[in-house]
Design an enzyme around this catalytic site. Structure first.
Site, PDB file in Angstrom:
ATOM      1  N   MET A   1      -6.018  -2.586  -4.902  1.00 32.88           N
ATOM      2  CA  MET A   1      -5.758  -2.660  -3.539  1.00 32.88           C
ATOM      3  C   MET A   1      -5.132  -1.164  -3.034  1.00 32.88           C
ATOM      4  SD  MET A   1      -4.654  -6.305  -2.247  1.00 32.88           S
ATOM      5  CE  MET A   1      -5.934  -7.491  -1.709  1.00 32.88           C
TER       6      MET A   1
ATOM      7  N   ASP B   1       0.900  -1.146   0.078  1.00 36.93           N
ATOM      8  CA  ASP B   1      -0.134   0.144  -0.094  1.00 36.93           C
ATOM      9  C   ASP B   1       0.802   1.459   0.202  1.00 36.93           C
ATOM     10  OD1 ASP B   1      -2.056  -1.884   0.433  1.00 36.93           O
ATOM     11  OD2 ASP B   1      -2.444  -1.521   2.399  1.00 36.93           O
TER      12      ASP B   1
HETATM   13  O1  F6P Z   1      -2.286  -3.966   3.350  1.00 43.36           O
HETATM   14  C1  F6P Z   1      -2.122  -4.881   2.167  1.00 43.36           C
HETATM   15  C2  F6P Z   1      -3.567  -5.302   1.626  1.00 43.36           C
HETATM   16  O2  F6P Z   1      -3.271  -5.869   0.370  1.00 43.36           O
HETATM   17  C3  F6P Z   1      -4.679  -4.191   1.371  1.00 43.36           C
HETATM   18  O3  F6P Z   1      -4.138  -3.460   0.065  1.00 43.36           O
HETATM   19  C4  F6P Z   1      -5.898  -4.941   1.258  1.00 43.36           C
HETATM   20  O4  F6P Z   1      -6.876  -4.441   1.734  1.00 43.36           O
HETATM   21  C5  F6P Z   1      -5.515  -5.762   2.360  1.00 43.36           C
HETATM   22  O5  F6P Z   1      -4.255  -6.158   2.537  1.00 43.36           O
HETATM   23  C6  F6P Z   1      -6.349  -7.417   1.996  1.00 43.36           C
HETATM   24  O6  F6P Z   1      -6.094  -8.067   3.172  1.00 43.36           O
HETATM   25  P1  F6P Z   1      -6.348  -9.568   3.010  1.00 43.36           P
HETATM   26  O7  F6P Z   1      -5.116 -10.320   2.458  1.00 43.36           O
HETATM   27  O8  F6P Z   1      -6.589 -10.062   4.522  1.00 43.36           O
HETATM   28  O9  F6P Z   1      -7.649  -9.679   2.433  1.00 43.36           O
END
Ligand code: F6P
Length: 361
Positions: free
Chosen positions: A183, A141
């Protein structure tokens, strides 16, 4: 000297590069490196259930090119204390006691924690029970203020840019609109950079509130000029009428963002009469091999973490400032999110290229 290393939180390309960099530098000091499995959970090892391995330059050779992490990671579990922006939970006393026992049994004198702001906050709590820590920032991010860039971010931007290039050719063939959801949580960096690289017509990010009417007007203008395809890149954290769009359910504490692509695609299709398809890139942005930039940044962060341990700069985190790797106190590092400044040069460049952000500028 024995030291430990672990990854915590969501994975991102470049984690293995950090491990290889740290193990290489530690070996030159003659140190032994314990790689703990599945984030902080590995610290809950028992003598008959060791959740770690000893890492050597040989066992880590060329892992810098591999995605994921050889150690595994978790973004929930016994050590997840981040509840929301600026809110912190607590680690159970029994978990802390078990952690202390592992550290004492293995004679771990320092721990490298590779993680985002939530994991670094956990790391600080461990330093309070006598386990000196150094941090390495990680996230696709790019939302940590203390470092100019986090590793993983550029790899994600590469994935999204390639996806936009591919979506453009099919959109052009069919005269369609493609809405690409990316994301980034509350930061719009992935959408902004890949949107510019991929020549998006519209980029919607959390930091710039947008109105659909402005987006619709910009799309109609392009169609009127004869453009066959329309590309809209939208951050998962972009807000429609000041509201986040959420996926059902939550990871422990943090809300799960996602779904805005479908919501706006429907409205844009209705208003413009352009056949529209949605592509949610999701975890493809986190998977696969790190790009060369992230391999290099990751190995630099890993080897510099060893330097911090040597210099006893505990409770600090490595960071990139300009071209140099520096250290910053973790406490300071976790306080502020690195968000896109709506008036920054990058946004201005995009506007100069005709990108619509959905605001009134
Ligand atoms: O923080 C990294 C990230 O990929 C974000 O961009 C996204 O909202 C989140 O993690 C997704 O998390 P998970 O892997 O728990 O679905």
């Amino acid at each position: 000297m024995n030291i430990g290393i672990l990854n915590s939180g969501g994975d991102c390309p470049g984690l293995n590069a950090v491990i290889e960099g740290a193990v290489g530098a530690a070996a030159r000091q003659g140190w032994t490196v314990y790689g703990f499995y599945d984030g902080f959970e590995g610290l809950l090892s028992e003598p008959d259930d060791p959740r770690y391995e000893i890492l050597t330059p040989e066992s880590c050779r060329n892992i810098r090119s591999m995605g994921g992490t050889i150690l595994g990671t978790v973004n929930k579990g016994n050590f997840a204390i981040k509840v929301g922006v600026g809110q912190k939970g607590k680690i159970e006393d029994s978990v802390l006691a078990k952690t202390k026992a592992t550290v004492e049994r293995l004679h771990i004198e320092a721990l490298i924690v590779v993680g985002g702001d939530g994991s670094q906050s956990t790391a600080l709590l461990l330093s309070e029970i006598g386990l000196p820590v150094v941090g390495v920032p990680k996230t696709i991010d790019n939302d940590l203020e203390a470092t100019d860039v986090t590793f993983g971010f550029n790899s994600a931007v590469e994935v999204v840019t390639e996806a936009i290039d591919r979506l453009r050719t099919t959109a052009c063939a069919h005269q369609r609109m493609m809405v690409v959801e990316v994301m980034g949580r509350h930061a719009g960096w992935i959408a902004l950079q890949s949107g510019i690289a991929g020549s998006a017509d519209v980029i919607l990010i959390p930091e710039i509130p947008f109105e659909l009417d402005n987006v619709i007007a910009a799309i109609k203008q392009r169609k009127a000029k004869g453009q066959r395809e329309i590309i809209v890149v939208v951050s998962e954290g972009a807000m429609l009428a000041n509201e986040l769009v959420l996926i059902d359910g939550q990871t422990k504490g943090e809300v799960r963002l996602g779904g805005i692509g479908n919501v706006i695609a429907h409205k844009l299709e209705e208003a413009t009469n352009i056949e529209t398809r949605v592509c949610v890139l999701g975890h493809t942005q986190r998977g696969g091999s790190p790009c060369a930039y992230d391999r290099i940044l990751g190995t630099r962060f890993g080897s510099h973490a060893i330097k911090l341990i040597l210099e006893k700069q505990f409770s600090n985190m490595v960071a990139l400032k300009g071209t140099e790797i520096v250290s910053v106190p973790i406490e300071v590092a976790v306080k502020t999110l690195n968000l896109v400044d709506p008036n920054c040069q990058l946004v201005q460049t995009a506007r100069d290229l005709g990108v619509c952000f959905g605001d009134n500028k």
